[in-house]
Scaffold this active site. Structure first.
Site, mmCIF file in Angstrom:
data_model
loop_
_atom_site.group_PDB
_atom_site.id
_atom_site.type_symbol
_atom_site.label_atom_id
_atom_site.label_comp_id
_atom_site.label_asym_id
_atom_site.label_seq_id
_atom_site.Cartn_x
_atom_site.Cartn_y
_atom_site.Cartn_z
ATOM 1 N N HIS A 89 -3.818 -6.094 0.823
ATOM 2 C CA HIS A 89 -3.649 -6.376 2.254
ATOM 3 C C HIS A 89 -4.198 -7.763 2.576
ATOM 4 O O HIS A 89 -5.127 -8.244 1.945
ATOM 5 C CB HIS A 89 -4.425 -5.363 3.104
ATOM 6 N N CYS A 147 0.833 -1.198 0.000
ATOM 7 C CA CYS A 147 0.000 0.000 0.000
ATOM 8 C C CYS A 147 0.873 1.256 0.000
ATOM 9 O O CYS A 147 1.569 1.524 -0.970
ATOM 10 C CB CYS A 147 -0.973 -0.045 1.175
#
Length: 489
Positions: free
Chosen positions: A425, A328
């Site tokens: 994630h 991310c």
């Protein structure tokens, strides 16, 4: 409702424990936190995000995630500003200003979610935030007594004996809070006791005498908590203690790190040494892999990274043939540049990245929040997880994606494949992918860890420990019918 004398006294894990206990008793139970402040978030089916602590509590209760479990989420971006998420949706600055200007508007959102949950379930276990003794915040409070009074929810107050001063913290809370607030507290618990609980019997009696609240138990320090996903960055300093390590992973501890529970499966993995690098310390030279985790403010974190000298450590690690993974915000930092013209991820601006991936990122107003299943990774194995980010990343290295998510390419890898980034994630929670990735980066053993089973086992162990030390029947009997005595003021 479980409230605490301060932060990190164990409210989250005890809420999870009570959800698991009530579920085992055959009750339909749901967790609820009116307002959370955390950059650790989970994506809900259908979109929207909630705090990851509520995601763990939902798991303990056997429920699918829902934005009603955490209707107000504050995600710190700078020292003075946070992103406001209401009912799972990140609001723009003007919308957020309207909400923050009116306590009633935020409380209205909280009560909408609470009432919807109450219609569906037998029991709601509510978690407070911080402490009700922060009387300077009471007038605008929606997280502790402001909610308890409005909703008519009885409170059990938790004190943490490990911090020291537990008698003063419990008695002091009784002393400083408003008389009507104090009347909402029906009992207290002492948490994280080490040693023989009988040695604290005089302390319990002293608290009962001074507060007029009964004790419902002294909870020992429960080892199962160490196997559960961490909610707050304050507890990240605990190193991995697995024996027979063959692979060393290091991760810099950023100032506004987000979704760092991506590391939890790796920390439990036999044969892996996982180490957080604290600010002011160099990234270990003997690390095999360096992982840059997510952050709520990528530009701010880049400046923080450079202030620690970590940029030089990471570049030297990569030049020496070491492996680097960015997740991310960490992925964005590995690129050539990051541009945030509208300040959607902190202060507006632009900066050069580490230049280890040939990609560039532009922050956008749209926030992509969704669970993802059956993602095809570059290794060949599939995994599931979620995405939760702003920004679009493009460049030549995206032609070598990390994964394909629902037909869309995600992430990037450099030419030799030793540097990679992804927006994905939760991938490491999948046993097959984690084992394949560890083997890919040089782990010499074959993992035997079943992560989901380990977390569920830890939740059961946690529930067993709480049941053994708490009068659970008396605690759950504190619950009252929804709306039994609502305070409209």
């Amino acid at each position: 409702m479980l409230q605490g004398t301060g932060s990190d006294v164990g409210k989250s894990v005890l809420t999870a424990a009570l959800c698991r206990i009530a579920r085992r008793q055959g009750l339909s139970v749901a967790p609820f936190k009116p307002q959370n402040m955390s950059n650790n978030a989970a994506a809900c089916p259908g979109g929207g995000e909630i705090g990851r602590a509520q995601a763990l509590q939902a798991r303990a209760a056997g429920l699918e995630l829902h934005t009603d479990m955490n209707p107000v989420l504050l995600k710190p971006q700078t020292d003075r500003a946070s992103q406001l998420v209401v009912h799972g949706k990140a609001l723009r600055a003007m919308e957020a200003a309207d909400y923050m200007a009116s306590r009633d508007q935020l409380m209205g959102a909280v009560m909408e979610s609470f009432d919807r949950l109450a219609e569906k379930h037998d029991l709601i276990i509510v978690e407070g935030a911080g402490s009700p003794a922060e009387t300077n915040l009471r007038a605008r409070d929606i997280a502790n007594m402001g909610f308890a009074r409005r909703a008519g929810v009885p409170v059990c107050l938790i004190g943490d004996i490990e911090k020291g001063g537990v008698i003063a913290s419990l008695v002091g809370t009784r002393t400083v809070i408003d008389r009507k607030d104090a009347a909402m507290i029906r009992a207290f618990l002492v948490n994280k006791f080490r040693g023989d609980p009988s040695l604290f019997e005089d302390g319990v009696r002293e608290i009962e005498r001074r507060t007029k609240w009964p004790s419902l138990g002294v909870i020992p320090w429960l080892p199962a908590t160490a196997k559960l996903p961490a909610e707050d960055a304050v507890v990240l300093g605990t190193p991995s203690t697995q024996s027979g390590k063959t692979l060393k992973i290091a991760a810099p501890m950023f100032s506004r790190m987000a979704n760092f529970d991506d590391a939890d499966p790796l920390k439990l993995e036999p044969g892996v040494e996982f180490e957080w690098t604290r600010p002011g310390q160099p990234i270990p030279r003997d690390a095999d892999v360096v992982i840059l985790f997510g952050t709520k403010s990528t530009l701010g974190e880049l400046a923080f990274m450079r202030a620690q000298g970590w940029d030089h450590d990471i570049l030297a690690h990569a030049r020496a043939g070491g492996r680097v993974l960015g997740i991310c915000g960490g992925y964005q930092m590995l690129g050539q540049s990051i541009t945030d013209p509208h300040g959607v991820d902190g202060e507006p601006g632009e900066a050069l990245g580490l230049g280890l991936l040939d990609v560039e990122t532009t922050m956008t107003r749209h926030k992509d929040v969704r669970p993802v299943s059956n993602a095809q990774t570059f290794i060949g194995s599939t995994t599931s997880g979620y995405v939760i980010h702003v920004g679009r990343t493009n460049g030549p290295d995206t032609d070598r994606p990390f994964a394909t998510l629902e037909g869309e390419r995600d992430g990037a890898r450099n030419g030799n494949g030793r540097v990679m980034g992804t927006y994905f994630h939760g991938a490491f929670a999948n046993n097959e992918f984690r084992r394949d990735w560890l083997e890919h980066v040089g782990h010499s053993g074959r993992s035997t860890l079943d992560y989901d089973a380990a977390v569920d086992g830890a939740l059961d162990d946690l529930a067993d420990g709480v049941e053994a030390s708490v009068d659970v029947e008396a605690l759950l009997n504190l619950a009252e019918p929804v709306g039994w005595r609502r305070d409209k003021t």
